[in-house]
Design a protein around this motif. Structure first.
Motif, PDB file in Angstrom:
ATOM      1  N   THR A  61      75.468  10.609 -10.859  1.00 25.82           N
ATOM      2  CA  THR A  61      74.758  11.844 -10.536  1.00 25.82           C
ATOM      3  C   THR A  61      75.077  12.955 -11.526  1.00 25.82           C
ATOM      4  O   THR A  61      74.227  13.786 -11.822  1.00 25.82           O
ATOM      5  CB  THR A  61      75.133  12.313  -9.114  1.00 25.82           C
ATOM      6  OG1 THR A  61      74.810  11.265  -8.201  1.00 25.82           O
ATOM      7  CG2 THR A  61      74.405  13.577  -8.722  1.00 25.82           C
ATOM      8  N   ASN A  62      76.276  12.959 -12.049  1.00 22.37           N
ATOM      9  CA  ASN A  62      76.747  14.093 -12.853  1.00 22.37           C
ATOM     10  C   ASN A  62      76.856  13.855 -14.353  1.00 22.37           C
ATOM     11  O   ASN A  62      76.784  14.797 -15.128  1.00 22.37           O
ATOM     12  CB  ASN A  62      78.102  14.554 -12.326  1.00 22.37           C
ATOM     13  CG  ASN A  62      77.969  15.185 -10.967  1.00 22.37           C
ATOM     14  OD1 ASN A  62      77.558  16.320 -10.837  1.00 22.37           O
ATOM     15  ND2 ASN A  62      78.291  14.422  -9.923  1.00 22.37           N
ATOM     16  N   LEU A  63      77.049  12.629 -14.783  1.00 18.98           N
ATOM     17  CA  LEU A  63      77.246  12.347 -16.202  1.00 18.98           C
ATOM     18  C   LEU A  63      75.906  12.292 -16.925  1.00 18.98           C
ATOM     19  O   LEU A  63      74.978  11.621 -16.478  1.00 18.98           O
ATOM     20  CB  LEU A  63      77.982  11.019 -16.358  1.00 18.98           C
ATOM     21  CG  LEU A  63      78.536  10.694 -17.732  1.00 18.98           C
ATOM     22  CD1 LEU A  63      79.592  11.708 -18.153  1.00 18.98           C
ATOM     23  CD2 LEU A  63      79.142   9.308 -17.736  1.00 18.98           C
ATOM     24  N   LYS A  64      75.807  13.019 -18.038  1.00 15.74           N
ATOM     25  CA  LYS A  64      74.580  13.054 -18.842  1.00 15.74           C
ATOM     26  C   LYS A  64      74.891  12.608 -20.266  1.00 15.74           C
ATOM     27  O   LYS A  64      75.926  12.952 -20.816  1.00 15.74           O
ATOM     28  CB  LYS A  64      73.993  14.475 -18.888  1.00 15.74           C
ATOM     29  CG  LYS A  64      73.746  15.097 -17.530  1.00 15.74           C
ATOM     30  CD  LYS A  64      72.745  14.329 -16.722  1.00 15.74           C
ATOM     31  CE  LYS A  64      72.533  14.993 -15.369  1.00 15.74           C
ATOM     32  NZ  LYS A  64      72.099  14.076 -14.353  1.00 15.74           N
ATOM     33  N   TYR A  65      74.000  11.865 -20.850  1.00 18.19           N
ATOM     34  CA  TYR A  65      74.157  11.438 -22.241  1.00 18.19           C
ATOM     35  C   TYR A  65      73.909  12.671 -23.109  1.00 18.19           C
ATOM     36  O   TYR A  65      72.819  13.234 -23.095  1.00 18.19           O
ATOM     37  CB  TYR A  65      73.134  10.351 -22.561  1.00 18.19           C
ATOM     38  CG  TYR A  65      73.527   9.369 -23.634  1.00 18.19           C
ATOM     39  CD1 TYR A  65      73.857   9.800 -24.916  1.00 18.19           C
ATOM     40  CD2 TYR A  65      73.554   8.022 -23.371  1.00 18.19           C
ATOM     41  CE1 TYR A  65      74.194   8.891 -25.904  1.00 18.19           C
ATOM     42  CE2 TYR A  65      73.889   7.095 -24.352  1.00 18.19           C
ATOM     43  CZ  TYR A  65      74.211   7.539 -25.614  1.00 18.19           C
ATOM     44  OH  TYR A  65      74.548   6.639 -26.591  1.00 18.19           O
ATOM     45  N   PRO A  66      74.891  13.129 -23.881  1.00 19.42           N
ATOM     46  CA  PRO A  66      74.705  14.352 -24.671  1.00 19.42           C
ATOM     47  C   PRO A  66      73.553  14.233 -25.674  1.00 19.42           C
ATOM     48  O   PRO A  66      73.401  13.216 -26.351  1.00 19.42           O
ATOM     49  CB  PRO A  66      76.042  14.510 -25.407  1.00 19.42           C
ATOM     50  CG  PRO A  66      77.022  13.760 -24.572  1.00 19.42           C
ATOM     51  CD  PRO A  66      76.247  12.597 -24.000  1.00 19.42           C
ATOM     52  N   THR A  67      72.763  15.278 -25.768  1.00 16.31           N
ATOM     53  CA  THR A  67      71.611  15.309 -26.670  1.00 16.31           C
ATOM     54  C   THR A  67      72.032  15.073 -28.112  1.00 16.31           C
ATOM     55  O   THR A  67      71.370  14.337 -28.844  1.00 16.31           O
ATOM     56  CB  THR A  67      70.872  16.658 -26.543  1.00 16.31           C
ATOM     57  OG1 THR A  67      70.495  16.835 -25.178  1.00 16.31           O
ATOM     58  CG2 THR A  67      69.645  16.700 -27.420  1.00 16.31           C
ATOM     59  N   ALA A  68      73.137  15.682 -28.528  1.00 15.95           N
ATOM     60  CA  ALA A  68      73.617  15.506 -29.908  1.00 15.95           C
ATOM     61  C   ALA A  68      73.910  14.040 -30.198  1.00 15.95           C
ATOM     62  O   ALA A  68      73.641  13.545 -31.302  1.00 15.95           O
ATOM     63  CB  ALA A  68      74.863  16.353 -30.146  1.00 15.95           C
ATOM     64  N   ILE A  99      83.703   8.497 -29.219  1.00 14.27           N
ATOM     65  CA  ILE A  99      82.675   8.071 -30.165  1.00 14.27           C
ATOM     66  C   ILE A  99      81.982   9.268 -30.810  1.00 14.27           C
ATOM     67  O   ILE A  99      81.130   9.096 -31.669  1.00 14.27           O
ATOM     68  CB  ILE A  99      81.637   7.151 -29.485  1.00 14.27           C
ATOM     69  CG1 ILE A  99      81.012   7.816 -28.262  1.00 14.27           C
ATOM     70  CG2 ILE A  99      82.271   5.820 -29.136  1.00 14.27           C
ATOM     71  CD1 ILE A  99      79.875   7.029 -27.628  1.00 14.27           C
ATOM     72  N   GLY A 100      82.337  10.482 -30.380  1.00 14.99           N
ATOM     73  CA  GLY A 100      81.741  11.682 -30.958  1.00 14.99           C
ATOM     74  C   GLY A 100      80.465  12.103 -30.254  1.00 14.99           C
ATOM     75  O   GLY A 100      80.078  11.535 -29.233  1.00 14.99           O
ATOM     76  N   GLY A 101      79.823  13.095 -30.801  1.00 12.82           N
ATOM     77  CA  GLY A 101      78.562  13.579 -30.257  1.00 12.82           C
ATOM     78  C   GLY A 101      78.670  14.235 -28.891  1.00 12.82           C
ATOM     79  O   GLY A 101      77.671  14.416 -28.211  1.00 12.82           O
ATOM     80  N   GLY A 102      79.878  14.559 -28.488  1.00 18.16           N
ATOM     81  CA  GLY A 102      80.074  15.203 -27.193  1.00 18.16           C
ATOM     82  C   GLY A 102      80.260  14.246 -26.035  1.00 18.16           C
ATOM     83  O   GLY A 102      80.387  14.671 -24.885  1.00 18.16           O
ATOM     84  N   CYS A 103      80.297  12.937 -26.302  1.00 15.19           N
ATOM     85  CA  CYS A 103      80.418  11.953 -25.214  1.00 15.19           C
ATOM     86  C   CYS A 103      81.767  12.043 -24.506  1.00 15.19           C
ATOM     87  O   CYS A 103      81.827  12.053 -23.276  1.00 15.19           O
ATOM     88  CB  CYS A 103      80.187  10.546 -25.743  1.00 15.19           C
ATOM     89  SG  CYS A 103      78.488  10.273 -26.318  1.00 15.19           S
ATOM     90  N   GLY A 104      82.848  12.131 -25.259  1.00 16.62           N
ATOM     91  CA  GLY A 104      84.171  12.254 -24.648  1.00 16.62           C
ATOM     92  C   GLY A 104      84.298  13.517 -23.832  1.00 16.62           C
ATOM     93  O   GLY A 104      84.810  13.505 -22.704  1.00 16.62           O
ATOM     94  N   GLU A 105      83.804  14.609 -24.375  1.00 17.89           N
ATOM     95  CA  GLU A 105      83.848  15.888 -23.668  1.00 17.89           C
ATOM     96  C   GLU A 105      83.020  15.851 -22.394  1.00 17.89           C
ATOM     97  O   GLU A 105      83.387  16.456 -21.385  1.00 17.89           O
ATOM     98  CB  GLU A 105      83.366  17.028 -24.576  1.00 17.89           C
ATOM     99  CG  GLU A 105      84.287  17.338 -25.727  1.00 17.89           C
ATOM    100  CD  GLU A 105      84.116  16.417 -26.943  1.00 17.89           C
ATOM    101  OE1 GLU A 105      83.270  15.490 -26.903  1.00 17.89           O
ATOM    102  OE2 GLU A 105      84.848  16.616 -27.928  1.00 17.89           O
ATOM    103  N   GLU A 106      81.914  15.119 -22.412  1.00 18.02           N
ATOM    104  CA  GLU A 106      81.076  14.998 -21.214  1.00 18.02           C
ATOM    105  C   GLU A 106      81.815  14.246 -20.116  1.00 18.02           C
ATOM    106  O   GLU A 106      81.751  14.622 -18.942  1.00 18.02           O
ATOM    107  CB  GLU A 106      79.755  14.296 -21.552  1.00 18.02           C
ATOM    108  CG  GLU A 106      78.870  14.021 -20.370  1.00 18.02           C
ATOM    109  CD  GLU A 106      78.356  15.261 -19.633  1.00 18.02           C
ATOM    110  OE1 GLU A 106      77.711  15.089 -18.586  1.00 18.02           O
ATOM    111  OE2 GLU A 106      78.606  16.399 -20.082  1.00 18.02           O
ATOM    112  N   VAL A 107      82.529  13.199 -20.479  1.00 20.72           N
ATOM    113  CA  VAL A 107      83.305  12.457 -19.486  1.00 20.72           C
ATOM    114  C   VAL A 107      84.381  13.370 -18.893  1.00 20.72           C
ATOM    115  O   VAL A 107      84.566  13.416 -17.675  1.00 20.72           O
ATOM    116  CB  VAL A 107      83.926  11.185 -20.095  1.00 20.72           C
ATOM    117  CG1 VAL A 107      84.875  10.519 -19.114  1.00 20.72           C
ATOM    118  CG2 VAL A 107      82.825  10.211 -20.522  1.00 20.72           C
ATOM    119  N   VAL A 108      85.075  14.130 -19.733  1.00 28.14           N
ATOM    120  CA  VAL A 108      86.105  15.056 -19.249  1.00 28.14           C
ATOM    121  C   VAL A 108      85.489  16.110 -18.334  1.00 28.14           C
ATOM    122  O   VAL A 108      86.031  16.413 -17.266  1.00 28.14           O
ATOM    123  CB  VAL A 108      86.856  15.724 -20.429  1.00 28.14           C
ATOM    124  CG1 VAL A 108      87.759  16.847 -19.944  1.00 28.14           C
ATOM    125  CG2 VAL A 108      87.659  14.684 -21.199  1.00 28.14           C
TER     126      VAL A 108
END
Length: 155
Positions: A61-68, A99-108
């Motif tokens: 519900t909350n995790l989004k694939y970052p656009t970057a 992996i970059g692109g904001g993916c790690g930050e999105e998980v956090v």
């Protein structure tokens, strides 16, 4: 190219989680209250309130694939590790593999929303601090339809 609004609305999301523990060289002078236990050192492992299925629902519900990441065709596995405290909160969220692109930050970002929603591990019927590790695979289909976050059970 995918629009940001479509990224927020349409995802096929599944998650791969596995629990594991790491020894961080805890000194024997630490009290049981301070020690962070490995999963194999506890009688009851830490888990999300309602269990694994509720964690999957919350994350989907909350995790989004970052656009970057989508725009740069970034895909792969993000691994995070954190501590489930004896009061059900989480702390020390660390990105182990990014992996970059904001993916790690999105998980956090999403994990920070789970504060106070964890059941702590138990050792000898006492609530204790323990490590929890989560692995999430971000994937963009070869036809560039909709990106998704997929998981497989490694346990």
């Amino acid at each position: 190219m995918l629009r940001s609004s479509s990224l927020k609305t349409v995802f096929f999301i599944a998650f791969l989680m596995f629990m594991s523990s790491y020894s961080l060289g805890q000194k024997s002078t630490h009290t049981t209250d301070d020690k962070i236990f490995k999963q194999n050192e506890v009688s009851t492992k830490a888990d999300f309130e309602g269990g694994y299925q509720h964690l999957l629902l919350f994350l989907s519900t909350n995790l989004k694939y970052p656009t970057a990441a989508v725009n740069s065709n970034i895909q792969g596995k993000v691994i995070v590790r954190f501590v489930v405290e004896n009061n059900g909160t989480i702390s020390n969220i660390k990105i182990i593999q990014d992996i970059g692109g904001g993916c790690g930050e999105e998980v956090v970002r999403v994990l920070q929303k789970t504060q106070s929603r964890w059941n702590s591990a138990k050792r000898n019927k006492k609530r204790v601090r323990s490590y929890y590790q989560l692995s999430i695979l971000f994937k963009i289909p070869s036809d560039h339809s909709q990106p998704y976050i997929k998981s497989e059970n490694l346990n």
